[in-house]
Design a protein around this motif. Structure first.
Motif, mmCIF file in Angstrom:
data_model
loop_
_atom_site.group_PDB
_atom_site.id
_atom_site.type_symbol
_atom_site.label_atom_id
_atom_site.label_comp_id
_atom_site.label_asym_id
_atom_site.label_seq_id
_atom_site.Cartn_x
_atom_site.Cartn_y
_atom_site.Cartn_z
ATOM 1 N N TYR A 30 51.716 42.610 45.203
ATOM 2 C CA TYR A 30 52.179 42.798 43.833
ATOM 3 C C TYR A 30 53.563 43.408 43.844
ATOM 4 N N VAL A 31 54.264 43.202 42.723
ATOM 5 C CA VAL A 31 55.584 43.789 42.543
ATOM 6 C C VAL A 31 55.600 44.520 41.207
ATOM 7 N N GLU A 32 56.303 45.632 41.196
ATOM 8 C CA GLU A 32 56.509 46.375 39.950
ATOM 9 C C GLU A 32 57.682 45.732 39.223
ATOM 10 N N THR A 33 57.507 45.442 37.944
ATOM 11 C CA THR A 33 58.569 44.852 37.143
ATOM 12 C C THR A 33 58.616 45.583 35.802
ATOM 13 N N PRO A 34 59.647 45.335 35.008
ATOM 14 C CA PRO A 34 59.670 45.903 33.653
ATOM 15 C C PRO A 34 58.494 45.427 32.791
ATOM 16 N N LEU A 35 57.839 44.334 33.216
ATOM 17 C CA LEU A 35 56.691 43.786 32.487
ATOM 18 C C LEU A 35 55.365 44.282 33.041
ATOM 19 N N GLY A 36 55.403 45.210 33.993
ATOM 20 C CA GLY A 36 54.197 45.735 34.620
ATOM 21 C C GLY A 36 54.003 45.137 36.004
ATOM 22 N N GLU A 37 52.830 45.382 36.589
ATOM 23 C CA GLU A 37 52.518 44.851 37.917
ATOM 24 C C GLU A 37 52.231 43.357 37.827
ATOM 25 N N ILE A 38 52.905 42.595 38.688
ATOM 26 C CA ILE A 38 52.686 41.150 38.748
ATOM 27 C C ILE A 38 52.226 40.801 40.157
ATOM 28 N N ALA A 39 51.120 40.052 40.233
ATOM 29 C CA ALA A 39 50.609 39.572 41.515
ATOM 30 C C ALA A 39 51.355 38.296 41.886
ATOM 31 N N VAL A 40 51.835 38.250 43.110
ATOM 32 C CA VAL A 40 52.489 37.056 43.642
ATOM 33 C C VAL A 40 51.569 36.526 44.731
ATOM 34 N N LEU A 41 51.056 35.313 44.525
ATOM 35 C CA LEU A 41 49.978 34.774 45.350
ATOM 36 C C LEU A 41 50.389 33.469 46.010
ATOM 37 N N ARG A 42 49.911 33.268 47.230
ATOM 38 C CA ARG A 42 50.264 32.069 48.015
ATOM 39 C C ARG A 42 48.995 31.393 48.506
ATOM 40 N N ASN A 43 48.900 30.083 48.278
ATOM 41 C CA ASN A 43 47.711 29.373 48.749
ATOM 42 C C ASN A 43 47.961 28.740 50.119
ATOM 43 N N GLU A 44 46.962 28.015 50.602
ATOM 44 C CA GLU A 44 47.027 27.415 51.931
ATOM 45 C C GLU A 44 48.072 26.307 52.039
ATOM 46 N N ASN A 45 48.568 25.806 50.908
ATOM 47 C CA ASN A 45 49.604 24.768 50.898
ATOM 48 C C ASN A 45 50.993 25.358 50.655
ATOM 49 N N ASP A 46 51.114 26.682 50.770
ATOM 50 C CA ASP A 46 52.367 27.414 50.550
ATOM 51 C C ASP A 46 52.889 27.299 49.118
ATOM 52 N N GLU A 47 51.991 27.012 48.162
ATOM 53 C CA GLU A 47 52.366 27.077 46.752
ATOM 54 C C GLU A 47 52.295 28.541 46.337
ATOM 55 N N VAL A 48 53.231 28.975 45.510
ATOM 56 C CA VAL A 48 53.302 30.373 45.088
ATOM 57 C C VAL A 48 53.098 30.449 43.587
ATOM 58 N N PHE A 49 52.298 31.421 43.153
ATOM 59 C CA PHE A 49 51.978 31.633 41.746
ATOM 60 C C PHE A 49 52.209 33.100 41.401
ATOM 61 N N ALA A 50 52.476 33.364 40.135
ATOM 62 C CA ALA A 50 52.646 34.747 39.689
ATOM 63 C C ALA A 50 51.843 34.955 38.408
ATOM 64 N N VAL A 51 50.983 35.973 38.430
ATOM 65 C CA VAL A 51 50.154 36.318 37.268
ATOM 66 C C VAL A 51 50.098 37.837 37.151
ATOM 67 N N SER A 52 49.699 38.319 35.978
ATOM 68 C CA SER A 52 49.514 39.765 35.840
ATOM 69 C C SER A 52 48.475 40.215 36.863
ATOM 70 N N ASN A 53 48.616 41.430 37.352
ATOM 71 C CA ASN A 53 47.820 41.895 38.496
ATOM 72 C C ASN A 53 46.470 42.503 38.100
ATOM 73 N N GLN A 54 45.982 42.203 36.911
ATOM 74 C CA GLN A 54 44.687 42.755 36.495
ATOM 75 C C GLN A 54 43.752 41.643 36.061
ATOM 76 N N CYS A 55 42.598 41.599 36.692
ATOM 77 C CA CYS A 55 41.562 40.650 36.303
ATOM 78 C C CYS A 55 41.123 40.963 34.871
ATOM 79 N N PRO A 56 40.871 39.932 34.049
ATOM 80 C CA PRO A 56 40.439 40.191 32.667
ATOM 81 C C PRO A 56 39.050 40.818 32.567
ATOM 82 N N HIS A 57 38.287 40.822 33.646
ATOM 83 C CA HIS A 57 36.934 41.367 33.619
ATOM 84 C C HIS A 57 36.938 42.895 33.643
#
Length: 106
Positions: A19-46
Motif C-alpha cells: 500500500y501507499v499513503e496518498t492524499p486520498l488515503g491508503e491505496i493498495a497496489v496489487l499485481r497478478n500472475e500476468n503482471d497486471e497492476v491494479f489500484a484500489v482503496s486498501n480497506q475491504c468493504p466487509h
C-alpha cells in the motif's frame, strides 16, 4: 490528473501487493500472475481488512481477514457478498508504475 510514481513492477510482489499513503488515503497496489497492476482503496468493504495483504489471482483480490473476493476491474465484492471499493488508474511507462490520484468512476 496528478500522477504519483510508485517504483517498478518488481517492487510489487507477484500475486500480492503493497500500500501507499496518498492524499486520498491508503491505496493498495496489487499485481497478478500476468503482471497486471491494479489500484484500489486498501480497506475491504466487509470489516476493513488490508487488501494490500491479500492474495491476488486473475482479476480478484482475496481479503486476508475473511477471504472476501473483490473484483479489481469493477471494485465490487463477488456474490454472495456485497460492497465495493474505490478504484484508481494505473499507468505503466516501461517498468515504471504511476498511480493516478483520482478515483475511477463508473
Amino acid at each position: 490528473m496528478e500522477w504519483m510514481a510508485l517504483g517498478t513492477l518488481e517492487e510489487i510482489p507477484a500475486r500480492g501487493g503493497r500500500y501507499v499513503e496518498t492524499p486520498l488515503g491508503e491505496i493498495a497496489v496489487l499485481r497478478n500472475e500476468n503482471d497486471e497492476v491494479f489500484a484500489v482503496s486498501n480497506q475491504c468493504p466487509h470489516r476493513g481488512g488490508p487488501l494490500s495483504e491479500g492474495f491476488v489471482s486473475g482479476k480478484l483480490v482475496f481479503c486476508p481477514l475473511h477471504n472476501w473476493q473483490i473484483d479489481l476491474e469493477k471494485g465490487e465484492a463477488v456474490a454472495p457478498d456485497s460492497g465495493c471499493v474505490k478504484r484508481f488508474p494505473i499507468r505503466m511507462e516501461g517498468e515504471q508504475i504511476w498511480l493516478g490520484l483520482q478515483e475511477i468512476t463508473p
